[in-house]
Design a protein around this motif. Structure first.
Motif, PDB file in Angstrom:
ATOM      1  N   GLU A 161       5.772   4.234  -9.890  1.00  0.00           N
ATOM      2  CA  GLU A 161       6.027   3.731  -8.583  1.00  0.00           C
ATOM      3  C   GLU A 161       5.507   4.363  -7.543  1.00  0.00           C
ATOM      4  N   GLU A 162       4.585   3.675  -6.725  1.00  0.00           N
ATOM      5  CA  GLU A 162       3.581   4.365  -5.833  1.00  0.00           C
ATOM      6  C   GLU A 162       3.953   3.364  -4.381  1.00  0.00           C
ATOM      7  N   PRO A 163       4.032   4.126  -3.172  1.00  0.00           N
ATOM      8  CA  PRO A 163       3.861   3.003  -1.975  1.00  0.00           C
ATOM      9  C   PRO A 163       2.909   1.998  -2.085  1.00  0.00           C
ATOM     10  N   GLY A 164       3.252   0.686  -2.074  1.00  0.00           N
ATOM     11  CA  GLY A 164       2.024  -0.336  -1.890  1.00  0.00           C
ATOM     12  C   GLY A 164       1.757  -0.944  -3.337  1.00  0.00           C
ATOM     13  N   LYS A 165       2.387  -0.218  -4.417  1.00  0.00           N
ATOM     14  CA  LYS A 165       1.579  -0.666  -5.654  1.00  0.00           C
ATOM     15  C   LYS A 165       2.401  -1.896  -6.130  1.00  0.00           C
ATOM     16  N   ILE A 166       2.060  -2.752  -6.879  1.00  0.00           N
ATOM     17  CA  ILE A 166       2.561  -3.964  -7.407  1.00  0.00           C
ATOM     18  C   ILE A 166       2.939  -3.838  -8.783  1.00  0.00           C
ATOM     19  N   LEU A 167       4.253  -4.220  -9.191  1.00  0.00           N
ATOM     20  CA  LEU A 167       4.864  -3.826 -10.568  1.00  0.00           C
ATOM     21  C   LEU A 167       3.911  -4.578 -11.783  1.00  0.00           C
ATOM     22  N   HIS A 168       4.357  -3.903 -12.933  1.00  0.00           N
ATOM     23  CA  HIS A 168       3.710  -4.164 -14.043  1.00  0.00           C
ATOM     24  C   HIS A 168       4.697  -5.080 -14.616  1.00  0.00           C
ATOM     25  N   GLU A 169       5.961  -4.973 -14.747  1.00  0.00           N
ATOM     26  CA  GLU A 169       6.815  -5.604 -15.693  1.00  0.00           C
ATOM     27  C   GLU A 169       8.387  -5.176 -15.203  1.00  0.00           C
ATOM     28  N   THR A 216      -2.307  -4.739  -8.691  1.00  0.00           N
ATOM     29  CA  THR A 216      -2.369  -4.512  -7.275  1.00  0.00           C
ATOM     30  C   THR A 216      -3.507  -5.169  -6.469  1.00  0.00           C
ATOM     31  N   PRO A 217      -4.805  -5.049  -7.127  1.00  0.00           N
ATOM     32  CA  PRO A 217      -5.825  -5.859  -6.730  1.00  0.00           C
ATOM     33  C   PRO A 217      -5.861  -7.160  -7.079  1.00  0.00           C
ATOM     34  N   ALA A 273      -0.266  -3.011   2.667  1.00  0.00           N
ATOM     35  CA  ALA A 273       0.174  -2.032   1.708  1.00  0.00           C
ATOM     36  C   ALA A 273      -0.482  -1.951   0.537  1.00  0.00           C
ATOM     37  N   ALA A 274      -0.791  -3.251   0.021  1.00  0.00           N
ATOM     38  CA  ALA A 274      -1.401  -3.223  -1.364  1.00  0.00           C
ATOM     39  C   ALA A 274      -2.903  -2.506  -1.253  1.00  0.00           C
ATOM     40  N   GLU A 275      -3.407  -2.827  -0.371  1.00  0.00           N
ATOM     41  CA  GLU A 275      -4.625  -2.334   0.295  1.00  0.00           C
ATOM     42  C   GLU A 275      -4.867  -0.934   0.208  1.00  0.00           C
ATOM     43  N   ARG A 276      -3.803  -0.361   1.106  1.00  0.00           N
ATOM     44  CA  ARG A 276      -3.677   1.111   1.337  1.00  0.00           C
ATOM     45  C   ARG A 276      -3.681   1.763  -0.322  1.00  0.00           C
ATOM     46  N   SER A 277      -2.992   1.138  -1.019  1.00  0.00           N
ATOM     47  CA  SER A 277      -2.470   1.847  -2.397  1.00  0.00           C
ATOM     48  C   SER A 277      -3.708   1.660  -3.280  1.00  0.00           C
ATOM     49  N   ARG A 278      -4.463   0.593  -3.227  1.00  0.00           N
ATOM     50  CA  ARG A 278      -5.881   0.416  -3.963  1.00  0.00           C
ATOM     51  C   ARG A 278      -6.868   1.637  -3.361  1.00  0.00           C
ATOM     52  N   VAL A 286     -17.197   2.629 -18.596  1.00  0.00           N
ATOM     53  CA  VAL A 286     -15.962   2.244 -17.576  1.00  0.00           C
ATOM     54  C   VAL A 286     -16.201   2.068 -16.034  1.00  0.00           C
ATOM     55  N   HIS A 287     -16.152   0.901 -15.593  1.00  0.00           N
ATOM     56  CA  HIS A 287     -16.615   0.524 -14.214  1.00  0.00           C
ATOM     57  C   HIS A 287     -15.399   0.654 -13.108  1.00  0.00           C
ATOM     58  N   PHE A 288     -15.576   1.482 -12.104  1.00  0.00           N
ATOM     59  CA  PHE A 288     -14.593   1.525 -11.230  1.00  0.00           C
ATOM     60  C   PHE A 288     -15.103   0.703  -9.953  1.00  0.00           C
ATOM     61  N   ARG A 289     -14.251  -0.323  -9.701  1.00  0.00           N
ATOM     62  CA  ARG A 289     -14.953  -1.161  -8.203  1.00  0.00           C
ATOM     63  C   ARG A 289     -13.808  -1.430  -7.299  1.00  0.00           C
TER      64      ARG A 289
END
Length: 211
Positions: free
Chosen positions: A91-99, A123-124, A152-157, A208-211
């Motif tokens: 878990e991290e602030p703003g992060k969206i859960l997986h399961e 999150t994206p 918050a999600a954008e800050r996490s990203r 691996v592409h990071f965007r």
């Protein structure tokens, strides 16, 4: 009712009409309902629980059928959005859960899915569905209510990109014999040994592409 809320298509082919009607009904069968609204599950029977990425992809593909799926998914994920930093659950602030799991193993703390946040792209995807829902529906009130979660999600990203120090770049990662793969930042990204390659043979590189 669910059927009345969904987009309908009628053709001059009775068999096609029956197929479309059944497909719409099947979508509802694959959804659960929470206090935040209807939520598409990842699959039956073992994955009939909230997943982040799976629900968001389903929601964006079905925006034209019924945007309630996107609203329910966004509300649920915003409610359970990461607020603390926890290595065990990632878990991290703003992060969206997986399961999320609610069985005995989760209740006893044997598995970390309470919720578990180890997803590289939930999150994206949350941000994408948030934006696309507004584009399709023009629902300003909903967008305003979910804006704090989106920010918050954008800050996490952005924080993840800064920590990796490699945004917008192409990296070639080569796994050497008897070494762990390079850290890509999330556990659900794996570099697996191709079939037929021995331990002492060189591994092929992975782009691996990071965007």
């Amino acid at each position: 009712s669910w059927k009345e809320e969904c987009m309908s298509v009628t053709t001059d082919n009775p068999e096609l009409n029956a197929l479309l009607e059944q497909a719409t009904a099947d979508i509802r069968t694959l959804c659960n309902r929470y206090e935040t609204g209807i939520y598409p599950t990842a699959g039956l029977p073992w994955f009939a629980v909230p997943f982040g990425r799976d629900a968001l992809i389903s929601a964006i593909l079905l925006l034209h059928v019924n945007p309630a799926l996107a609203r329910g998914a966004l509300r649920y994920l915003a409610k359970h959005q990461g607020r603390l930093s926890d290595d065990a659950t990632e878990e991290e602030p703003g992060k969206i859960l997986h399961e999320v799991r609610q069985g005995e193993l989760a209740g006893a703390g044997i598995v970390p899915h309470t919720p578990y946040y180890g997803s590289v792209d939930a999150t994206p995807w949350f941000l994408i569905v948030y934006a696309q829902h507004f584009r399709w529906t023009g629902d300003v009130d909903f967008a305003r209510r979910l804006l704090p979660a989106a920010e918050a999600a954008e800050r996490s990203r952005r924080r993840r990109l800064v920590e990796q120090r490699r945004p917008q770049e192409l990296h070639r990662i080569r796994r050497r014999p008897r070494e762990q793969p390079a850290d890509l930042g999330q556990r659900d990204v794996r570099l697996r040994q191709p079939v037929g390659i021995a331990d002492d043979e060189p591994r092929p590189g992975v782009d691996v592409h990071f965007r």
